[in-house]
Design a protein around this motif. Structure first.
Motif, short mmCIF file in Angstrom:
data_model
loop_
_atom_site.label_atom_id
_atom_site.label_comp_id
_atom_site.label_asym_id
_atom_site.label_seq_id
_atom_site.Cartn_x
_atom_site.Cartn_y
_atom_site.Cartn_z
N ASN A 85 70.28 49.89 38.28
CA ASN A 85 71.14 50.86 38.96
C ASN A 85 72.31 50.20 39.69
OD1 ASN A 85 68.19 52.73 39.64
ND2 ASN A 85 69.70 53.21 38.08
N PHE A 86 72.87 49.17 39.07
CA PHE A 86 74.09 48.54 39.55
C PHE A 86 75.22 49.58 39.49
CE2 PHE A 86 77.96 45.98 38.75
CZ PHE A 86 77.85 44.98 39.69
N GLY A 87 75.82 49.89 40.65
CA GLY A 87 76.82 50.94 40.73
C GLY A 87 76.31 52.23 41.33
N ALA A 88 75.06 52.23 41.81
CA ALA A 88 74.54 53.43 42.47
C ALA A 88 75.29 53.72 43.75
CB ALA A 88 73.05 53.27 42.76
N SER A 89 75.89 52.71 44.35
CA SER A 89 76.77 52.90 45.51
C SER A 89 77.93 51.92 45.38
CB SER A 89 76.01 52.66 46.82
OG SER A 89 75.44 51.37 46.86
N VAL A 90 79.10 52.35 45.81
CA VAL A 90 80.28 51.49 45.77
C VAL A 90 81.11 51.72 47.02
CG1 VAL A 90 80.42 51.35 43.25
CG2 VAL A 90 81.64 53.17 44.44
N ALA A 138 91.58 44.09 47.89
CA ALA A 138 90.29 44.52 48.44
C ALA A 138 89.13 44.18 47.52
CB ALA A 138 90.31 46.01 48.71
N GLU A 139 88.00 43.84 48.13
CA GLU A 139 86.77 43.57 47.40
C GLU A 139 86.08 44.87 46.99
OE1 GLU A 139 88.21 40.25 48.14
OE2 GLU A 139 87.68 41.27 49.99
N ILE A 140 85.31 44.77 45.90
CA ILE A 140 84.46 45.87 45.44
C ILE A 140 83.03 45.55 45.85
CG2 ILE A 140 83.64 47.17 43.45
CD1 ILE A 140 86.21 46.26 41.99
N ILE A 141 82.42 46.44 46.61
CA ILE A 141 81.05 46.25 47.08
C ILE A 141 80.16 47.17 46.26
CG2 ILE A 141 79.52 46.31 49.09
CD1 ILE A 141 82.16 46.32 50.79
N VAL A 142 79.13 46.61 45.64
CA VAL A 142 78.32 47.36 44.68
C VAL A 142 76.84 47.27 45.07
CG1 VAL A 142 77.74 47.72 42.25
CG2 VAL A 142 79.97 46.75 42.87
N GLY A 202 66.09 45.75 45.54
CA GLY A 202 67.50 46.05 45.69
C GLY A 202 68.34 44.90 46.19
N ASN A 203 69.61 44.90 45.76
CA ASN A 203 70.55 43.92 46.28
C ASN A 203 71.96 44.50 46.26
OD1 ASN A 203 71.49 43.73 43.65
ND2 ASN A 203 71.16 41.53 43.46
N VAL A 204 72.90 43.75 46.81
CA VAL A 204 74.30 44.15 46.90
C VAL A 204 75.16 43.01 46.39
CG1 VAL A 204 76.20 44.69 48.50
CG2 VAL A 204 73.95 45.73 48.82
N THR A 205 76.16 43.34 45.56
CA THR A 205 77.09 42.35 45.01
C THR A 205 78.49 42.65 45.52
OG1 THR A 205 75.77 42.12 43.00
CG2 THR A 205 78.06 41.40 42.89
N VAL A 206 79.21 41.59 45.89
CA VAL A 206 80.61 41.71 46.31
C VAL A 206 81.48 41.05 45.25
CG1 VAL A 206 82.33 41.14 48.06
CG2 VAL A 206 79.98 41.71 48.74
N ILE A 207 82.41 41.83 44.68
CA ILE A 207 83.32 41.36 43.64
C ILE A 207 84.70 41.20 44.26
CG2 ILE A 207 84.33 41.87 41.38
CD1 ILE A 207 81.86 43.75 40.96
N VAL A 228 76.47 51.61 50.70
CA VAL A 228 77.15 50.40 51.18
C VAL A 228 78.46 50.82 51.83
CG1 VAL A 228 76.13 48.83 49.49
CG2 VAL A 228 78.26 50.04 48.92
N GLY A 229 78.97 49.96 52.70
CA GLY A 229 80.24 50.21 53.35
C GLY A 229 80.71 48.99 54.09
N ALA A 230 81.82 49.11 54.79
CA ALA A 230 82.36 48.00 55.56
C ALA A 230 83.24 48.55 56.67
CB ALA A 230 83.16 47.06 54.67
#
Length: 476
Positions: free
Chosen positions: A332-337, A348-352, A366-371, A407-409
């Motif tokens: 479920n990579f992309g369940a939140s952006v 800007a970075e993409i947080i996934v 679960g994990n979070v990736t920053v592109i 996710v957010g910032a």
């Protein structure tokens, strides 16, 4: 991980990023995108952004799943569990009253809608009973020197909008008339244009029924004209994913033909001054849905002409060069952006979020990736990730924690370095939890991270609270 919808109240289950004046986050002025985790905004005008956390399963005065919103106020030393407010429909000045299965706080977004210098909070209550059961409600809580102390309902543009407030988006336009709120429902999308008044008055309101079954909504300026572009994400169409509409009038208008998804955010990923649309497509390929194993995100770049329906996006998955991990079914990579300039380089970075990702042998931890954003070249290089097993991040990866649900910032301590914010709806039997990872010199860091459970924020119940919201976990 496969958790299917059984009505919006389903067990175990959008981001996005942007608020008024979010230039410090690398976002365009007025850019906004809705998700259960709203980007922080300064509600009391003290110069520090405040964290918003939905708690849609909170019991209020004996009413199960009535719901609440928790505001944790920012400060020079960062956020603290002691400086907070738990807001329900029983709170003074809040429209309605807490009832069983209202789901107040199921969706939230932030923008200074009445342009008084204080951020305002838009809240969706999709289970609200009005003239019809589960008609739903969208309300605005107005910011002030003392915080969020009064509110108003945005009256439905047409009656019977089933589960109105499933998702919301807010946008502070270049003028009062350009400010906008969207409220998604199973019957269509209610659209409100400014000026907005504290009694709930709006400049114009209407219900777009041509694109029903909307799962998520977003607002952002894709052509740099100061006017919000409306982005709608439908439920699955057949055996494919959800369709993505940009500024639709009719169902056949502006459907992006070269990709699909269920949620999204707008921000300037390539640093050219135009908002770019980042779409989360977390489902594995099936039938006519091309997708990517484990999920993907797609990026459509904005321009002076916005985004053409046949524009070719860039697709990024865990199998893209430079992105850690590898695509596996159910990630479920992309369940939140979310989109935010975490390294402050203008792109800007993409947080996934990938809440279904297994950490070692721990299923759906679960994990979070920053592109990283890039001005030219391929997206993916230099990507990095976080989980509860990352050094100095509190907690530990456990079965079905679902870290990365939303996710957010946002810069919560005023140092100019946006913090990374992550929720895990499955933590402690769906009590839910939120993490704040401090902004470092070049990127967020686990060092100094904070983790908050509902009990630390004044919510004293043993049943599920779903702190931070369900995200997409009831539809994927």
């Amino acid at each position: 991980m496969r958790i299917r919808r059984h009505g919006w109240r389903s067990a175990a289950g959008t981001v996005a990023a942007a608020v008024t004046g979010a230039i410090g986050l690398g976002l365009l002025p007025g850019t906004a995108a809705a998700a259960e985790l709203a980007t922080p905004g300064d509600f009391n005008g003290d110069g520090y952004r405040d964290l918003v956390l939905g708690a849609p399963w909170m019991t209020v005065s004996g009413h199960e799943n009535a719901g609440a919103v928790v505001v944790v106020y920012g400060a020079k030393g960062g956020i603290s569990a002691t400086k907070r407010a738990v807001i329900t429909q029983n709170s003074p000045g809040v429209p309605g009253g807490s009832e069983t299965y209202d789901g107040f706080g199921s969706s939230t977004d932030v923008a200074d809608l009445n342009r008084d210098g204080y951020a305002d909070l838009v809240v969706g209550t999709p289970g609200e009973d009005l003239a019809e059961a589960d008609a739903g409600m969208v309300s605005v809580l107005w910011g002030s020197r003392t915080g969020l102390t009064s509110g108003a309902e945005l009256k439905q543009a047409a009656p019977g909008s089933g589960y109105f407030g499933l998702d919301v988006a807010a946008f502070r336009g270049s003028t009062a008339a350009n400010s906008m709120v969207l409220g998604g429902s199973w019957q269509g999308t209610a659209e409100y244009k400014g000026p907005f008044g504290r009694t709930g008055s709006v400049g114009n309101a209407w219900l777009n029924r041509e694109t029903p079954s909307i799962e998520s909504v977003a607002l952002g300026d894709l052509d740099k004209n100061g006017v919000p572009d409306r982005v709608l994400f439908s439920s699955r169409i057949g055996d494919g994913g959800g369709q993505v509409y940009v500024n639709p009038v009719r169902a056949e208008d502006r459907h992006l033909a070269r990709g699909d998804g269920l949620t999204g955010a707008v921000g300037d990923v390539n640093g050219d001054g135009y908002g770019d649309l980042v779409v989360g497509d977390p489902e594995d390929p099936s039938g006519t849905d091309a997708g990517a194993v484990g999920g993907r995100v797609s990026v459509w770049f904005g321009s002076a002409k916005g985004i053409a329906p046949d524009a070719q996006p860039r697709h990024i998955s865990q199998d893209t060069s430079g992105v850690p991990g590898g695509g596996e079914r159910g990630d479920n990579f992309g369940a939140s952006v979310a989109v935010a300039d975490l390294n402050r380089d203008g792109a800007a970075e993409i947080i996934v979020g990938a809440p279904g990702e297994a950490i070692g042998k721990v299923y759906s931890a679960g994990n979070v990736t920053v592109i990283p954003g890039v001005r030219s070249g391929a997206l993916g290089a230099g990507s990095y990730g976080f989980s509860q097993d990352t050094s100095s991040v509190p907690g530990g990866s456990e079965l079905e924690d679902l870290f990365g649900t939303t996710v957010g910032a946002g810069d919560l301590n005023g140092d100019g370095r946006p913090e990374l914010i992550v929720t895990a709806s499955g933590e402690n039997g769906h009590q839910g939890a939120v993490w704040m990872l401090p902004g470092g010199s070049a990127r967020p860091t686990g060092t100094g991270s904070k983790m908050f459970l509902p009990s630390a924020l004044g919510i004293k119940q043993s049943d599920p609270v779903m702190l931070g919201g369900r995200g997409l976990l009831d539809v994927i």
